[in-house]
Write a protein that holds these residues in place. Structure first.
Motif, PDB file in Angstrom:
ATOM      1  N   ASP A 314      46.334  61.366  30.532  1.00  0.00           N
ATOM      2  CA  ASP A 314      45.291  60.997  29.328  1.00  0.00           C
ATOM      3  C   ASP A 314      46.383  61.149  27.763  1.00  0.00           C
ATOM      4  N   HIS A 317      49.322  59.122  26.338  1.00  0.00           N
ATOM      5  CA  HIS A 317      48.728  58.072  25.931  1.00  0.00           C
ATOM      6  C   HIS A 317      48.963  57.094  25.142  1.00  0.00           C
ATOM      7  N   VAL A 340      50.590  56.191  40.540  1.00  0.00           N
ATOM      8  CA  VAL A 340      50.682  56.609  38.587  1.00  0.00           C
ATOM      9  C   VAL A 340      51.990  55.527  38.791  1.00  0.00           C
ATOM     10  N   GLU A 343      50.653  51.834  39.894  1.00  0.00           N
ATOM     11  CA  GLU A 343      48.983  50.633  39.844  1.00  0.00           C
ATOM     12  C   GLU A 343      49.342  51.504  38.258  1.00  0.00           C
ATOM     13  N   ASN A 344      49.605  52.584  37.897  1.00  0.00           N
ATOM     14  CA  ASN A 344      49.461  53.245  36.102  1.00  0.00           C
ATOM     15  C   ASN A 344      47.621  53.090  36.211  1.00  0.00           C
ATOM     16  N   ARG A 345      47.733  53.814  37.125  1.00  0.00           N
ATOM     17  CA  ARG A 345      45.964  54.739  37.838  1.00  0.00           C
ATOM     18  C   ARG A 345      46.178  55.842  38.673  1.00  0.00           C
ATOM     19  N   TYR A 346      45.218  56.765  38.358  1.00  0.00           N
ATOM     20  CA  TYR A 346      45.005  58.189  38.959  1.00  0.00           C
ATOM     21  C   TYR A 346      43.735  58.601  38.737  1.00  0.00           C
ATOM     22  N   ARG A 355      40.866  56.260  36.894  1.00  0.00           N
ATOM     23  CA  ARG A 355      41.837  55.971  35.261  1.00  0.00           C
ATOM     24  C   ARG A 355      42.891  55.904  35.348  1.00  0.00           C
ATOM     25  N   HIS A 356      42.795  54.453  34.206  1.00  0.00           N
ATOM     26  CA  HIS A 356      44.315  53.875  33.638  1.00  0.00           C
ATOM     27  C   HIS A 356      45.049  54.116  32.286  1.00  0.00           C
ATOM     28  N   THR A 357      46.385  54.355  32.925  1.00  0.00           N
ATOM     29  CA  THR A 357      46.873  55.299  32.103  1.00  0.00           C
ATOM     30  C   THR A 357      48.121  54.398  31.661  1.00  0.00           C
ATOM     31  N   ASN A 358      48.725  54.463  30.425  1.00  0.00           N
ATOM     32  CA  ASN A 358      50.055  53.750  29.970  1.00  0.00           C
ATOM     33  C   ASN A 358      50.534  54.619  29.226  1.00  0.00           C
TER      34      ASN A 358
END
Length: 528
Positions: A314, A317, A340, A343-346, A355-358
């Motif tokens: 988080d 980001h 992660v 799918e860029n999520r965890y 939650r999505h992450t970048n």
């Protein structure tokens, strides 16, 4: 569990509990068939009632029912616990939930109970709790205690003979006062302790970081960032792929500058304005590592902050997350990291929603991950996804051209940090440039700071260098004179210095000369 017969008295059975430290024993009839389980609670109740003279078969509470287990479908139809939204509600809970009916028959369990105990629904749904105790699934039943006592009961269970959990059973009553169901909540004691310890360690590490924060090199374009013929191709490739989204795996010995290379990639990328965060996977226990990386939801464990906590996924980001020593990442966390990467999520610890992450993910290791994949200690699918672009940093002993510029840079850095004015003697620099540096750049930095703060004079000469690492005197090629003892002493000194100059360390030199390292170091100090 230990074997006793139903015709044995409670007083005779009591020593079995104390001798073997068990909470439950199987009871057999005269034909050798198991008829139930005697628990420590039964013994304690008989002791309070002054009834230890009773026979085991007369007072044991947990009897094998002999009833054919219900099918899961019958159990669902009878209870409705698998109907929505109740099913989803139970599965969303972080604590394990185990529900039985008034007769002690298992009605349902949630996913958290399966995760905590390793027991699946198919193994327990429809079975009587006494049968499960007899089969060794659990050491004793809180549900049966609740049915007998008609009040909430808390106790510690042993699952499959090893894992400890704390359970609290609570009765649900019908309108007429009879028990309808027993709902038992379950938490893993080990998980609770690790989570609490992880939280304490995390807070301590954050305090240390704030109190002892040391200025870092933040730009690879600075004069202190040195490349040579051996490392220039690596940095050139890093610059070419920096603006892409390809996953990068940096490999090299400990202390070769992998973190610095990761910073360089971040600075050359489109995320340069975003945060750069790093996490050493080998520096934290698994519980702390998971909390640091993924964060945790509010109330995830005892001692957790009421609002929960953001993890590095988080916090970073829009920036770059550098995971050092990825080879030490536990298998359980490798699965979460794979999601992660793919799918860029965890899922945060104790969380119920993804939650999505970048983030741009860069990893590093000093280990051979191919070997770990073959041994099964590192997931093959994760390995191929994080090593799209592998980069190799050679050790410092193969980058001789960088040694003197690095020494000059870090001496300037520590002169400013400690308000001193040290400088290198040319002979000392020559000696240092020929050293093997087994600890690589990290050892070079450590030694430079050590000399900057301990040197008596401003000029750091060969005599200032640590005697346990470097020869104290230059090797003389002149012929020796004097008596035999003096000549032998000087010749011995010359041989040791030659070995040190060739092999770099006192350990290696001592091994070649066939003497103990401690002997070699003592001789050096005596010559000084």
């Amino acid at each position: 569990m230990q074997r006793i017969e139903e015709c044995l008295s409670l007083e005779a059975a009591l020593p079995l509990f104390d001798l073997h430290g068990t909470d439950a024993v199987e009871v057999f009839d005269t034909h050798g068939q198991v008829i139930g389980v005697l628990t420590r609670t039964d013994i304690e109740k008989a002791r309070r009632d002054a009834a230890l003279g009773q026979l085991v078969g007369e007072c044991m509470c947990y009897r094998v029912t002999g009833i054919k287990p219900q099918t899961e479908a019958e159990c669902v139809d009878a209870s409705g616990f698998d109907h929505e939204p109740l099913r989803s509600f139970l599965d969303a809970l972080h604590d394990g939930v185990y529900i039985t009916d008034a007769n002690g028959i298992t009605v349902t369990i949630n996913k958290a109970y399966e995760r905590i105990t390793g027991i699946s629904r198919a193994e327990v749904v429809g079975f009587h709790m006494a049968d499960l105790v007899k089969a060794g699934f659990i050491s004793k039943s809180a549900s049966l205690e609740v049915i007998r006592e008609r009040r909430p009961i808390t106790l510690v269970q042993t699952i499959h003979g090893s894992r400890k959990i704390v359970v609290t059973g609570t009765p649900m009553f019908n309108a007429d006062g009879s028990i309808a169901y027993v709902v038992t909540s379950v938490r893993d004691i080990t998980e609770l302790l690790l989570a609490k310890h992880a939280q304490e360690q995390l807070e301590q590490i954050q305090r240390i970081r704030e109190a002892y924060k040391v200025p870092e090199i933040t730009s690879l374009s600075a004069p202190g960032v040195i490349t040579s013929q051996q490392t220039e191709p690596c940095f050139a490739l890093a610059k070419r792929v920096a603006k892409s989204t390809a996953k990068i795996l940096i490999q090299g010995e400990t202390g070769t500058g992998k973190t610095l290379l990761a910073r360089y990639i971040h600075q050359q990328s489109d995320r340069a304005e975003g945060p750069f965060m790093e996490l050493n996977c080998a520096a934290f226990p698994e519980g702390l590592l998971e909390a640091e990386l993924f964060g945790y939801a509010a109330g995830a464990f005892t001692g957790a902050t009421p609002r929960g906590k953001q993890g590095l996924l988080d916090v970073t980001h829009g920036g770059t997350l550098f995971l050092d020593e990825i080879g030490d990442l536990p298998l359980a966390l490798q699965v979460k990291l794979l999601k992660v990467v793919e799918e860029n999520r965890y899922l945060p610890v104790g969380g119920t929603a993804f939650r999505h992450t970048n983030v741009r993910l860069i990893t590093a290791t000093h280990q051979n991950l191919n070997d770990h994949v073959k041994k099964g200690s590192f997931r093959e699918d994760l390995f191929y996804r994080i090593s799209v672009v592998p980069l190799w940093l050679p050790p410092l002993r193969q980058r001789r051209d960088e040694v003197i510029p690095l020494l000059n840079y870090y001496l300037d850095h520590f002169n400013q940090l400690h308000d001193v004015n040290r400088r290198w003697d040319p002979e000392a620099l020559e000696l240092l440039s020929n050293y093997s540096w087994p600890g690589n750049i990290r050892e070079l930095i450590n030694l430079t700071e050590r000399l900057a703060v301990t040197a008596v004079e401003d000029e750091i000469t060969t005599t200032t260098l640590p005697s346990e690492i470097f020869p104290a005197l230059p090797v003389s090629s002149e012929s020796v004179s004097g008596d035999l003892r003096e000549q032998v002493k000087r010749f011995e000194q010359q041989l040791i210095q030659q070995a040190l100059a060739k092999h770099g360390t006192t350990r290696a030199a001592a091994a070649v000369l066939g003497i103990d390292q401690s002997t070699l170091v003592k001789k050096q100090r005596r010559w000084r």
